[in-house]
Design an enzyme around this catalytic site. Structure first.
Site, short mmCIF file in Angstrom:
data_model
loop_
_atom_site.label_atom_id
_atom_site.label_comp_id
_atom_site.label_asym_id
_atom_site.label_seq_id
_atom_site.Cartn_x
_atom_site.Cartn_y
_atom_site.Cartn_z
N LYS A 66 2.52 5.42 13.04
CA LYS A 66 1.97 6.50 13.85
C LYS A 66 1.48 6.04 15.07
CE LYS A 66 -0.94 8.81 11.50
NZ LYS A 66 -2.48 9.42 10.94
N GLU A 122 2.86 -5.26 10.28
CA GLU A 122 4.03 -5.46 9.37
C GLU A 122 5.25 -4.72 9.80
OE1 GLU A 122 0.06 -5.49 6.84
OE2 GLU A 122 0.77 -4.42 8.47
N GLY A 161 -1.61 8.62 6.15
CA GLY A 161 -0.58 7.97 5.75
C GLY A 161 -0.44 8.13 4.23
N ARG A 162 -1.20 8.05 3.47
CA ARG A 162 -1.20 8.49 1.66
C ARG A 162 -0.92 9.86 1.59
NH1 ARG A 162 -6.03 7.16 3.37
NH2 ARG A 162 -7.97 8.33 2.83
N GLU A 217 -7.85 4.56 -1.92
CA GLU A 217 -7.97 4.45 -0.58
C GLU A 217 -8.85 5.65 -0.05
OE1 GLU A 217 -5.27 2.48 2.13
OE2 GLU A 217 -4.84 4.61 2.60
N HIS A 253 4.44 -1.12 -24.74
CA HIS A 253 4.67 -2.43 -25.20
C HIS A 253 4.04 -3.26 -24.10
CE1 HIS A 253 7.62 -1.32 -28.27
NE2 HIS A 253 7.76 -0.15 -27.44
N LYS A 292 -7.28 -6.88 8.37
CA LYS A 292 -6.22 -6.99 9.30
C LYS A 292 -6.65 -7.67 10.78
CE LYS A 292 -3.96 -2.33 8.48
NZ LYS A 292 -3.89 -0.99 8.89
#
Length: 526
Positions: A212, A218, A269-270, A356, A387, A502
């Site tokens: 954005k 990253e 973002g999420r 978040e 399992h 960050k």
């Protein structure tokens, strides 16, 4: 008038705390259990249903939750959100992810722009671009068609779109809508990008850079990694890359990209899988029509979330039962358990979406709260999880509520009869058995083999995992988290908790360190 009040200041807070607890094992045994399964079910979008028979609720609990929904003004707050009020108080922003899939109320105008029209415009531009790629009108420098799309992003720019792609990959292949294979690069760990690049033909790959701000460390690092690989292959990177970014970012009008598609500050973002962030990669992978079906399912579920009757509003009901479990019953976590391999990364997406959003200890006004908020979210697909960590779920000292997701039919339709039943029947038998086993338990004189029961769960059931069902499932959890944030009076739409690390990382890379930061930097040879 809407009042934003702390949960523990509401009269209904004390009332739900005082309601007599439900003995789940008794309630789910015999004819009582059968009646609950029929009664405690609410229709969802795309032909699905939310069944909460195995939750620790009865008519008294539900009545108390209805009062909570009314006193906390959940319907009014949802309406304020989709009509464009500033709900994200931390960043002083509107919250508009629902608007990417439909308009629920008034026209929302921000910065002089009709936002619904803006989102539709971006969807149309993506659709046009994807159709040209599929038709061979947009090609690589050699005039050859692209066969692979690679998304470069992190957090919400990766988890949601990746989970949605994996959820529909086999469906698309079965229904002849599979256009391009998609890969995802997210981790700044060089092994992530290198592994993806080694697995594809870069000459026939198109890369979607998602940021954005256009400054995400990253993502820009991985973009450089990809551009280096393209250069080493003798390719012009600008012929292989598109950007999904904001109109004001440095990526917006750069010649480094074939095209740029836009998002804005009003979608976190999420919550961005139904925006251009998910739209570009999913439209390229499956075609714009499939992405449109995905949006239709989400829009249909959003409409159900408007219902003022709690018992006919699956998203709000799920949310308030979760609040009851967290704040009254004291359960610390929730396990998301999809009995569908296609949803293998859906729990990981929900980890970010929920934790978040509601992992907050201050209210909307920055004041500390005196009650617990968001639970820990984790999960894996069944039957694999059985399992793995189900031991703790069945017999551990913590009771962890469970959210199952199951479908009557598989996506691909290929199956075989083994020992009198198909694999799909075995899968469904396992989820049914787990719900009852968790709720009812099994007494045994050998304490090691004793199951106390009383472990609550819900299940979302559908016919099969289609694009519409996936959209509805996504919207259900987005809306659930929204409603819970309203009850807890937290801002579910900022994420300041991710910022400190960050900032310190930048100090480390600039060698501006002392104390423990310097010693750890030396330990890792930075």
């Amino acid at each position: 008038m809407i009042n934003w009040k702390n949960f523990d200041s509401l009269a209904s807070y004390k009332e739900i705390a005082d309601v007599e607890r439900v003995n789940l094992a008794e309630a789910m045994t015999g004819a009582n259990g059968a009646e609950r399964v029929k009664k405690y079910s609410v229709p969802m979008a795309a032909g699905m249903a939310y069944n909460y028979a195995a939750k620790q609720v009865d008519e008294n609990v539900l009545s108390a939750l209805e009062k909570l929904a009314e006193e906390a003004q959940l319907t009014e707050k949802y309406k304020a959100l989709y009509n464009g009020e500033v709900i994200n108080t931390g960043e002083k922003r509107l919250v508009l992810h629902q608007l990417t899939r439909g308009q629920l109320g008034d026209a929302v105008v921000a910065d002089g722009v009709d936002k619904r029209a803006f989102y539709v415009e971006q969807q149309d531009k993506i659709a046009e671009f994807a159709n040209k790629v599929h038709a061979g009108e947009i090609t690589n420098a050699a005039g050859e068609k692209f066969t692979t799309v690679v998304q470069i992003g992190i957090g919400g720019s990766d988890l949601g779109p990746r989970a949605m792609y994996l959820a529909l990959e086999n469906w698309a292949k079965k229904n002849n809508t599979f256009k391009m294979e998609a890969k995802f690069i997210s981790n700044v760990d060089p092994d992530d990008a290198a592994a993806v690049l080694n697995s594809i033909d870069v000459a026939h790959s198109i890369f979607v850079l998602v940021s954005k701000s256009g400054t995400t460390l990253e993502t820009l690092t991985n973009e450089s990694f990809v551009k280096d690989a393209l250069k080493n292959a003798g390719l012009d990177a600008s012929r292989h890359m598109i950007a999904v970014t904001s109109e004001t970012s440095p990526l917006a009008k750069s010649d480094d990209y074939l095209a740029a598609f836009f998002m804005d500050d009003y979608i976190g973002g999420r919550f961005s899988s139904t925006s251009a962030v998910g739209g570009a990669v999913l439209s390229l992978a499956f075609g714009p029509e499939v992405f449109a079906q995905f949006l239709e399912g989400a829009a249909e579920e959003d409409k159900l979330a408007m219902n003022t009757d709690l018992r006919e509003n699956p998203d709000m009901l799920d949310a308030l039962i979760g609040v009851y479990e967290r704040n009254v019953l004291g359960y610390p976590a929730t396990a998301v358990l999809p009995y569908s391999q296609a949803l293998s990364r859906f729990p990981a997406h929900l980890q970010q979406l929920d934790m978040e959003s509601n992992g907050k200890s201050v209210n909307r006004f920055g004041e500390p709260v005196d009650y617990v908020t968001g639970p820990v979210i984790f999960g894996e697909p069944g039957t694999n999880g059985q399992h793995s960590f189900y031991q703790l779920l069945h017999q551990g000292t913590d009771i962890i509520p469970l959210q199952f997701v199951g479908f009557k039919n598989s996506q691909i339709g290929t199956d075989v009869v083994i020992q009198g039943s198909t694999s799909q029947q075995k899968l469904c038998a396992n989820v049914v058995a787990q719900i009852v086993a968790f709720a009812c338990g099994k007494a045994d004189e050998n304490r090691n083999k004793n199951f106390e029961g009383g472990r609550p769960s819900s299940i979302i059931v559908g016919e099969s995992l289609t694009p519409q069902a996936l959209g509805a499932l996504l919207a259900h959890f987005e809306n659930k988290i929204m409603f819970q944030g309203f009850v807890w009076n937290v801002n579910s739409f900022d994420q300041e908790g991710v910022q400190l690390g960050k900032v310190l990382a930048k100090r480390v890379l600039a060698h501006e360190t002392d104390g423990a930061l310097k010693e750890f930097s030396d330990l890792l040879n930075i």
